[in-house]
Design a protein around this motif. Structure first.
Motif, PDB file in Angstrom:
ATOM      1  N   PRO A 254       0.828  -1.213   0.000  1.00 55.53           N
ATOM      2  CA  PRO A 254       0.000   0.000   0.000  1.00 55.53           C
ATOM      3  C   PRO A 254       0.858   1.256   0.000  1.00 55.53           C
ATOM      4  O   PRO A 254       2.036   1.201   0.371  1.00 55.53           O
ATOM      5  CB  PRO A 254      -0.752  -0.107   1.322  1.00 55.53           C
ATOM      6  N   ASP A 255       0.240   2.370  -0.409  1.00 57.11           N
ATOM      7  CA  ASP A 255       0.958   3.638  -0.286  1.00 57.11           C
ATOM      8  C   ASP A 255       0.680   4.253   1.090  1.00 57.11           C
ATOM      9  O   ASP A 255      -0.071   3.699   1.904  1.00 57.11           O
ATOM     10  CB  ASP A 255       0.606   4.588  -1.444  1.00 57.11           C
ATOM     11  N   ALA A 256       1.286   5.397   1.330  1.00 51.96           N
ATOM     12  CA  ALA A 256       1.231   5.983   2.677  1.00 51.96           C
ATOM     13  C   ALA A 256      -0.202   6.344   3.077  1.00 51.96           C
ATOM     14  O   ALA A 256      -0.622   6.119   4.219  1.00 51.96           O
ATOM     15  CB  ALA A 256       2.130   7.221   2.730  1.00 51.96           C
ATOM     16  N   GLU A 257      -0.992   6.887   2.136  1.00 49.77           N
ATOM     17  CA  GLU A 257      -2.350   7.278   2.515  1.00 49.77           C
ATOM     18  C   GLU A 257      -3.224   6.058   2.792  1.00 49.77           C
ATOM     19  O   GLU A 257      -4.057   6.066   3.699  1.00 49.77           O
ATOM     20  CB  GLU A 257      -2.991   8.152   1.424  1.00 49.77           C
ATOM     21  N   GLU A 258      -3.035   5.024   1.989  1.00 45.32           N
ATOM     22  CA  GLU A 258      -3.814   3.804   2.230  1.00 45.32           C
ATOM     23  C   GLU A 258      -3.513   3.265   3.631  1.00 45.32           C
ATOM     24  O   GLU A 258      -4.415   2.868   4.377  1.00 45.32           O
ATOM     25  CB  GLU A 258      -3.492   2.759   1.148  1.00 45.32           C
ATOM     26  N   ARG A 259      -2.250   3.254   3.983  1.00 45.79           N
ATOM     27  CA  ARG A 259      -1.869   2.797   5.325  1.00 45.79           C
ATOM     28  C   ARG A 259      -2.496   3.664   6.409  1.00 45.79           C
ATOM     29  O   ARG A 259      -2.990   3.182   7.415  1.00 45.79           O
ATOM     30  CB  ARG A 259      -0.342   2.842   5.504  1.00 45.79           C
ATOM     31  N   ARG A 260      -2.454   4.985   6.140  1.00 45.20           N
ATOM     32  CA  ARG A 260      -2.964   5.924   7.139  1.00 45.20           C
ATOM     33  C   ARG A 260      -4.468   5.726   7.356  1.00 45.20           C
ATOM     34  O   ARG A 260      -4.948   5.649   8.489  1.00 45.20           O
ATOM     35  CB  ARG A 260      -2.667   7.353   6.647  1.00 45.20           C
ATOM     36  N   VAL A 261      -5.217   5.603   6.270  1.00 44.94           N
ATOM     37  CA  VAL A 261      -6.669   5.430   6.394  1.00 44.94           C
ATOM     38  C   VAL A 261      -6.969   4.108   7.101  1.00 44.94           C
ATOM     39  O   VAL A 261      -7.850   4.031   7.975  1.00 44.94           O
ATOM     40  CB  VAL A 261      -7.342   5.506   5.006  1.00 44.94           C
ATOM     41  N   HIS A 262      -6.207   3.083   6.749  1.00 44.01           N
ATOM     42  CA  HIS A 262      -6.440   1.800   7.416  1.00 44.01           C
ATOM     43  C   HIS A 262      -6.142   1.906   8.906  1.00 44.01           C
ATOM     44  O   HIS A 262      -6.886   1.383   9.752  1.00 44.01           O
ATOM     45  CB  HIS A 262      -5.584   0.698   6.761  1.00 44.01           C
ATOM     46  N   ASP A 263      -5.071   2.608   9.246  1.00 45.14           N
ATOM     47  CA  ASP A 263      -4.731   2.783  10.664  1.00 45.14           C
ATOM     48  C   ASP A 263      -5.839   3.516  11.425  1.00 45.14           C
ATOM     49  O   ASP A 263      -6.149   3.183  12.573  1.00 45.14           O
ATOM     50  CB  ASP A 263      -3.415   3.579  10.807  1.00 45.14           C
ATOM     51  N   ILE A 264      -6.422   4.516  10.779  1.00 42.12           N
ATOM     52  CA  ILE A 264      -7.496   5.279  11.438  1.00 42.12           C
ATOM     53  C   ILE A 264      -8.696   4.364  11.708  1.00 42.12           C
ATOM     54  O   ILE A 264      -9.266   4.366  12.797  1.00 42.12           O
ATOM     55  CB  ILE A 264      -7.920   6.481  10.560  1.00 42.12           C
ATOM     56  N   VAL A 265      -9.071   3.579  10.700  1.00 44.43           N
ATOM     57  CA  VAL A 265     -10.227   2.692  10.880  1.00 44.43           C
ATOM     58  C   VAL A 265      -9.924   1.649  11.957  1.00 44.43           C
ATOM     59  O   VAL A 265     -10.776   1.320  12.793  1.00 44.43           O
ATOM     60  CB  VAL A 265     -10.619   2.019   9.548  1.00 44.43           C
TER      61      VAL A 265
END
Lengths: 375, 375
Positions: A254-265
């Protein structure tokens, strides 16, 4: 493989019917009317096919339960629920006459009854036309918590269904994703759920790439590509009780934003689960999960409630939604499933079934909530 | 194998919605409210999963159709029915507010509406509570013949579904019966229906020996024995349209009474089919079949109506039942399925789907109605 649990007995069903009658009396109702569907299965063990022919369980406090049933189906009803009094009607007769004669104080037809949610409108209208002074209210609205608190045998079944869904996830993460259609992976999910003991598959959402931004996406012909986020949300019934779990996987890195959104969820789901304890309001679970997503700036993209109850259906009270102020009680089981949906881009949802314990909550799904990388 | 027919178009669906609006206006109704289910599929092509979340098509003569839909499911609805105006609502909002604003003259809420039969009672009650001066009547009661007359494309699908059911019978008569369980033969039937193109199997009745005396017997663990009569009744959906046929077979040579009862049912079914012609009343078909059985002295053992309509469901109007005086019209399709049920002994039923032609009736099932001997 887990072994098949002992079926519920006539005594179990009699106790449930008495519970419904008591709850109705406490709510000022004259009884409960139950059409084929999950409430009837839970109350009696009888699972007829839904048809235009009227089948209706009539429960009245202080009276014996009576099942109004088409004569055609009376033998099956008698076999499924041998202790239940039957009142049958024959093709060409007025099916509502049999039911109407049981309603109201001494059949007078001025009572107020709860009606199972999925009763066909044609049947409710049939009763209303014949007894215009009788009142009706939906079972979920009047007795929303009737089936919400599960007993030990029910919890065992829900846990076993959850374990089967988890086993399904552990297998699906090994299959190839890139280059296959969503419908192919959905078929794998259905096959796995059945292999792990489900008798009924209710949904197998595979929402890849931009399709993930639609929470209820129906798997389609889209070919999954390397670089896609893929929301997996699947469940059904095992030994009569439901499973429902979601994990979001990524095809390759994944890219950084995908990781970030997943972390938030993931953090939101964690906070939602942490809010589960006896006495907390249902809406507190929603608020706890939503706060994490709001604070991260994605509040506009979490477009559904945080959870729903599960039992003999995969969607039932209690609902974890703003405005639901009723308290959590040990034995309740429901999903905690926040998500973020970015239109045209991708979605993330993480979902576990959680049961309320004496001092908190316990997840019935325990697979990794990290972002799993698949091929 | 038959090829997949072209799907119905947005124009087809628009024409059906207009037909419903006109029929409603002619019946003095202000509109038609349609929940997920066969009516919604027929009118719009949209087939959502039934849930507690309100989805409802609102048809009003002179107004554009509007689909009230959960925001979650709006993308799927828009894809399935792109020409339809959507009014969505979000979890936590009152789902009925969206529907209520569309009802009644100028939303005034004093109108009278037909409601699709299988609309959940909770949704009807939600509307009734908010608009107590609005009246509701079941769609089948108010517009029973809305879907009853099939057009050429629908007849083609029903004929193809019937041919697939016939192919299933031609194969099932070759399988071993004696020594196998009813559920084994039922599984064979389901597999064959799917092999011959059914996407959905709705029922696979295998009722052997004394179980045959229960018209709606659910296949069970009983082992079929030499000397058994076995009622086979199976069907489902192929390309969205239904099949439903019954044949009664015998394991080895029947005795004289078994032959006699089978002959009576066969003659009754023949007379029922012969009564099919434009202008005859539905009940005439029932009377014609029943007269044969009555005259043979078995009238008390024919315990159900003679037939039911078929289309996007396997049970719908018109019903061939005493008291149904509406006339047959070319294009109607329904079952003709008399039976004799001898408690504790055996049963016989023979069923074909028949369509009304310009000058009579035409069977869509054409396998032998002789008593077939199986192993």
């Amino acid at each position: 493989m887990t072994e098949t649990p002992a079926p519920f007995t006539a005594d179990d069903h009699a106790a449930r019917m008495r519970r419904a009658e008591s709850a109705a009396a406490a709510a000022g109702l004259d009884g409960v009317l139950v059409a084929p569907g999950p409430d009837l299965v839970w109350l009696t063990g009888y699972r007829p096919v839904e048809t235009e022919r009227l089948t209706m369980l009539v429960l009245r406090p202080g009276e014996d339960p009576v099942l109004v049933v088409p004569a055609l189906e009376a033998p099956d009803a008698a076999r499924a629920a041998p202790a239940l009094a039957l009142r049958d009607w024959t093709d060409g007769q007025d099916p509502y006459a049999a039911a109407v004669s049981l309603l109201g104080p001494a059949g007078g037809g001025t009572g107020r009854y709860a009606v199972s949610d999925n009763t066909w409108a044609m049947h409710l209208l049939g009763l209303q036309q014949r007894l215009p002074d009788t009142g009706y209210v939906s079972l979920t609205e009047s007795l929303p918590m009737l089936r919400a608190v599960k007993d030990a045998a029910e919890l065992d079944r829900l846990a076993a269904a959850g374990a089967a869904a988890d086993a399904t996830f552990e297998e699906i993460r090994k299959v190839p994703f890139a280059g296959r259609r969503e419908t192919d992976v959905a078929a794998d999910l259905a096959e796995l759920l059945r292999r792990f003991g489900h008798s009924q598959v209710d949904f197998t959402i595979v929402a890849s790439g931009p399709n993930g931004a639609n929470p209820h996406h129906e798997p389609g012909a889209r070919t999954i590509e390397r670089g896609d986020m893929v929301v997996l949300d699947f469940g059904g019934l095992k030994d009569g009780y439901g499973s429902d779990t979601s994990r979001t996987v990524h095809v390759g890195e994944p890219d950084a934003e995908e990781r970030r959104v997943h972390d938030i969820v993931r953090a939101a789901q964690e906070e939602g689960c942490r809010a589960v304890r006896p006495g907390a309001a249902c809406q507190d679970v929603d608020r706890a999960a939503r706060a994490v997503i709001d604070e991260a700036g994605y509040g506009a993209y979490f477009v559904h409630r945080t959870g729903h109850g599960i039992g003999v259906t995969t969607h039932e009270p209690p609902y974890m939604v703003e405005g639901e102020e009723r308290p959590l009680v040990p034995g309740m089981c429901f999903s905690v499933e926040p998500g973020i949906y970015l239109p045209g881009r991708f979605g993330v949802r993480i979902e576990d079934i959680v049961t309320v314990t004496e001092d908190g909550g316990r997840r019935l799904n325990t697979t990794s909530r990290e972002l799993v990388i698949v091929d």
